[in-house]
Write a protein that holds these residues in place. Structure first.
Motif, PDB file in Angstrom:
ATOM      1  N   LYS A  64       0.836  -1.201   0.000  1.00  0.00           N
ATOM      2  CA  LYS A  64       0.000   0.000   0.000  1.00  0.00           C
ATOM      3  C   LYS A  64       0.873   1.254   0.000  1.00  0.00           C
ATOM      4  O   LYS A  64       1.872   1.331   0.708  1.00  0.00           O
ATOM      5  CB  LYS A  64      -0.922   0.011   1.219  1.00  0.00           C
ATOM      6  N   ARG A  65       0.454   2.231  -0.800  1.00  0.00           N
ATOM      7  CA  ARG A  65       1.142   3.519  -0.862  1.00  0.00           C
ATOM      8  C   ARG A  65       0.100   4.632  -0.788  1.00  0.00           C
ATOM      9  O   ARG A  65      -1.001   4.486  -1.314  1.00  0.00           O
ATOM     10  CB  ARG A  65       1.947   3.657  -2.157  1.00  0.00           C
ATOM     11  N   ALA A  66       0.471   5.737  -0.155  1.00  0.00           N
ATOM     12  CA  ALA A  66      -0.476   6.843  -0.027  1.00  0.00           C
ATOM     13  C   ALA A  66       0.264   8.170   0.002  1.00  0.00           C
ATOM     14  O   ALA A  66       1.451   8.234   0.344  1.00  0.00           O
ATOM     15  CB  ALA A  66      -1.312   6.679   1.241  1.00  0.00           C
ATOM     16  N   SER A  67      -0.452   9.220  -0.370  1.00  0.00           N
ATOM     17  CA  SER A  67       0.085  10.578  -0.253  1.00  0.00           C
ATOM     18  C   SER A  67      -1.053  11.493   0.181  1.00  0.00           C
ATOM     19  O   SER A  67      -2.227  11.246  -0.135  1.00  0.00           O
ATOM     20  CB  SER A  67       0.688  11.058  -1.580  1.00  0.00           C
ATOM     21  N   LEU A  68      -0.697  12.534   0.916  1.00  0.00           N
ATOM     22  CA  LEU A  68      -1.698  13.452   1.454  1.00  0.00           C
ATOM     23  C   LEU A  68      -1.147  14.872   1.411  1.00  0.00           C
ATOM     24  O   LEU A  68       0.000  15.109   1.803  1.00  0.00           O
ATOM     25  CB  LEU A  68      -2.036  13.058   2.898  1.00  0.00           C
ATOM     26  N   HIS A  69      -1.962  15.803   0.918  1.00  0.00           N
ATOM     27  CA  HIS A  69      -1.589  17.219   0.883  1.00  0.00           C
ATOM     28  C   HIS A  69      -2.501  17.977   1.847  1.00  0.00           C
ATOM     29  O   HIS A  69      -3.729  17.852   1.769  1.00  0.00           O
ATOM     30  CB  HIS A  69      -1.761  17.798  -0.521  1.00  0.00           C
TER      31      HIS A  69
ATOM     32  N   ASN B   6      12.188   9.765   5.780  1.00  0.00           N
ATOM     33  CA  ASN B   6      12.970  10.948   5.412  1.00  0.00           C
ATOM     34  C   ASN B   6      12.044  12.157   5.373  1.00  0.00           C
ATOM     35  O   ASN B   6      10.818  12.022   5.280  1.00  0.00           O
ATOM     36  CB  ASN B   6      13.699  10.762   4.068  1.00  0.00           C
ATOM     37  N   SER B   7      12.644  13.337   5.436  1.00  0.00           N
ATOM     38  CA  SER B   7      11.843  14.562   5.432  1.00  0.00           C
ATOM     39  C   SER B   7      12.648  15.710   4.854  1.00  0.00           C
ATOM     40  O   SER B   7      13.882  15.670   4.809  1.00  0.00           O
ATOM     41  CB  SER B   7      11.399  14.914   6.858  1.00  0.00           C
ATOM     42  N   SER B   8      11.939  16.737   4.413  1.00  0.00           N
ATOM     43  CA  SER B   8      12.579  17.949   3.906  1.00  0.00           C
ATOM     44  C   SER B   8      11.639  19.114   4.170  1.00  0.00           C
ATOM     45  O   SER B   8      10.419  18.937   4.262  1.00  0.00           O
ATOM     46  CB  SER B   8      12.877  17.830   2.404  1.00  0.00           C
ATOM     47  N   SER B   9      12.205  20.313   4.311  1.00  0.00           N
ATOM     48  CA  SER B   9      11.366  21.479   4.584  1.00  0.00           C
ATOM     49  C   SER B   9      12.036  22.751   4.092  1.00  0.00           C
ATOM     50  O   SER B   9      13.252  22.791   3.880  1.00  0.00           O
ATOM     51  CB  SER B   9      11.091  21.592   6.088  1.00  0.00           C
ATOM     52  N   SER B  10      11.217  23.781   3.918  1.00  0.00           N
ATOM     53  CA  SER B  10      11.707  25.109   3.550  1.00  0.00           C
ATOM     54  C   SER B  10      11.230  26.077   4.627  1.00  0.00           C
ATOM     55  O   SER B  10      10.218  26.772   4.465  1.00  0.00           O
ATOM     56  CB  SER B  10      11.171  25.524   2.176  1.00  0.00           C
ATOM     57  N   GLY B  11      11.936  26.061   5.745  1.00  0.00           N
ATOM     58  CA  GLY B  11      11.546  26.916   6.858  1.00  0.00           C
ATOM     59  C   GLY B  11      10.153  26.585   7.334  1.00  0.00           C
ATOM     60  O   GLY B  11       9.814  25.422   7.559  1.00  0.00           O
ATOM     61  N   ASN B  12       9.321  27.613   7.453  1.00  0.00           N
ATOM     62  CA  ASN B  12       7.945  27.412   7.895  1.00  0.00           C
ATOM     63  C   ASN B  12       6.968  27.586   6.737  1.00  0.00           C
ATOM     64  O   ASN B  12       5.790  27.882   6.940  1.00  0.00           O
ATOM     65  CB  ASN B  12       7.601  28.394   9.026  1.00  0.00           C
ATOM     66  N   GLU B  13       7.484  27.392   5.503  1.00  0.00           N
ATOM     67  CA  GLU B  13       6.646  27.573   4.318  1.00  0.00           C
ATOM     68  C   GLU B  13       6.026  26.255   3.852  1.00  0.00           C
ATOM     69  O   GLU B  13       4.838  26.174   3.584  1.00  0.00           O
ATOM     70  CB  GLU B  13       7.470  28.190   3.184  1.00  0.00           C
TER      71      GLU B  13
ATOM     72  N   ALA C  97       6.782  21.607   3.766  1.00  0.00           N
ATOM     73  CA  ALA C  97       7.585  20.454   4.178  1.00  0.00           C
ATOM     74  C   ALA C  97       6.978  19.191   3.602  1.00  0.00           C
ATOM     75  O   ALA C  97       5.800  19.161   3.217  1.00  0.00           O
ATOM     76  CB  ALA C  97       7.650  20.359   5.703  1.00  0.00           C
ATOM     77  N   SER C  98       7.791  18.153   3.531  1.00  0.00           N
ATOM     78  CA  SER C  98       7.298  16.844   3.092  1.00  0.00           C
ATOM     79  C   SER C  98       7.938  15.773   3.961  1.00  0.00           C
ATOM     80  O   SER C  98       9.112  15.877   4.325  1.00  0.00           O
ATOM     81  CB  SER C  98       7.621  16.595   1.616  1.00  0.00           C
TER      82      SER C  98
ATOM     83  N   ALA D  18       3.396   0.188   5.090  1.00  0.00           N
ATOM     84  CA  ALA D  18       2.971   0.992   3.946  1.00  0.00           C
ATOM     85  C   ALA D  18       3.783   2.284   3.885  1.00  0.00           C
ATOM     86  O   ALA D  18       4.290   2.774   4.893  1.00  0.00           O
ATOM     87  CB  ALA D  18       1.485   1.314   4.061  1.00  0.00           C
ATOM     88  N   SER D  19       3.896   2.834   2.679  1.00  0.00           N
ATOM     89  CA  SER D  19       4.612   4.096   2.477  1.00  0.00           C
ATOM     90  C   SER D  19       3.602   5.237   2.377  1.00  0.00           C
ATOM     91  O   SER D  19       2.644   5.164   1.606  1.00  0.00           O
ATOM     92  CB  SER D  19       5.452   4.020   1.197  1.00  0.00           C
ATOM     93  N   LEU D  20       3.826   6.275   3.163  1.00  0.00           N
ATOM     94  CA  LEU D  20       2.906   7.419   3.189  1.00  0.00           C
ATOM     95  C   LEU D  20       3.726   8.707   3.091  1.00  0.00           C
ATOM     96  O   LEU D  20       4.626   8.936   3.897  1.00  0.00           O
ATOM     97  CB  LEU D  20       2.093   7.402   4.483  1.00  0.00           C
ATOM     98  N   THR D  21       3.420   9.522   2.096  1.00  0.00           N
ATOM     99  CA  THR D  21       4.114  10.798   1.938  1.00  0.00           C
ATOM    100  C   THR D  21       3.153  11.934   2.263  1.00  0.00           C
ATOM    101  O   THR D  21       2.072  12.027   1.673  1.00  0.00           O
ATOM    102  CB  THR D  21       4.653  10.973   0.508  1.00  0.00           C
TER     103      THR D  21
END
Length: 226
Positions: free
Chosen positions: A54-59, A85-92, A94-95, A193-196
């Motif tokens: 199972k794979r999922a993504s949520l915005h 893993n994760s990445s972000s651009s300050g407080n604007e 992130a994923s 499962a992978s969830l982004t």
């Protein structure tokens, strides 16, 4: 006895060589039928313990990206998962890519969506049961052949034959390692499962922003009504 062993040894080596594409088509065909035939019970594609990935993504849109990211990580951990893993651009924005138990995926999605305003959601399921069954059957036969070659190698007296068998054993072991790695990967993906999660800060429009948005809406309606 030595001649018999040598003939048997070379026959096995030739069989392995043909499996790896070295020629002797007739011998390869007969050997492959015997070595790679899967047991009838292992071919049951309707078995209850199907292997599903199972794979999922949520915005979502939120007011405070950093706070929500921390809360999302806690939700994953509480469900028995973790942040891969994760990445972000300050407080604007992130994923985060998370791994969570497959049976908890939909519940985790709902909890994450409640952290902000959900803008999109995607969920997919891939059935890899057939691939797992094929790999298990082929792996079993490759291991049996490897063990047979090892036994014959211990009885070999001719140096040339020894080197030839060792070469085939090395190639056979590489295949076994690859299959075992693939099986481990598939089982791991089915278990977790992978969830982004994509987190974006809500945009608050000023007077000119609302004006531009209104003008854009009017302009689009000039070309398309609905």
């Amino acid at each position: 006895m030595r001649d018999f062993t040598r003939v048997l040894l070379l026959s096995i080596v030739l069989s392995v060589a043909t499996i790896f594409g070295s020629g002797c088509g007739a011998l390869a065909s007969s050997y492959r039928v015997a070595a790679d035939r899967e047991p009838t019970q292992s071919l049951d594609q309707n078995r209850s313990d199907r292997m599903l990935i199972k794979r999922a993504s949520l915005h979502i849109e939120v007011d405070d990206v950093k706070t929500v990211v921390a809360m999302a990580a806690s939700i994953a951990e509480e469900a028995g998962g973790y942040v891969e893993n994760s990445s972000s651009s300050g407080n604007e924005d992130a994923s985060l890519t998370m791994r969570v138990p497959a049976e908890e995926l939909e519940g985790v999605l709902d909890r994450l969506a409640a952290l902000g305003t959900e803008t999109s959601r995607y969920l997919s399921t891939e059935d890899v049961t057939g691939e797992v069954i094929d790999l298990e059957a082929t792996l079993k036969n490759r291991i049996a052949l490897r063990d047979r070659l090892r036994t014959l190698l211990e009885r070999a007296q001719n140096v040339k034959d020894v080197l030839l068998v060792e070469e085939q054993l090395t190639r056979l072991q590489a295949q076994i390692d690859s299959m075992e790695g693939r099986l481990k990967s598939l089982r791991g993906k089915a278990k977790l499962a992978s969830l982004t999660l994509y987190v974006n800060r809500k945009r608050i429009l000023g007077p000119l922003g609302y004006l531009a948005k209104g003008l854009w809406w009017v302009t689009t309606k000039l070309f398309v009504i609905r």
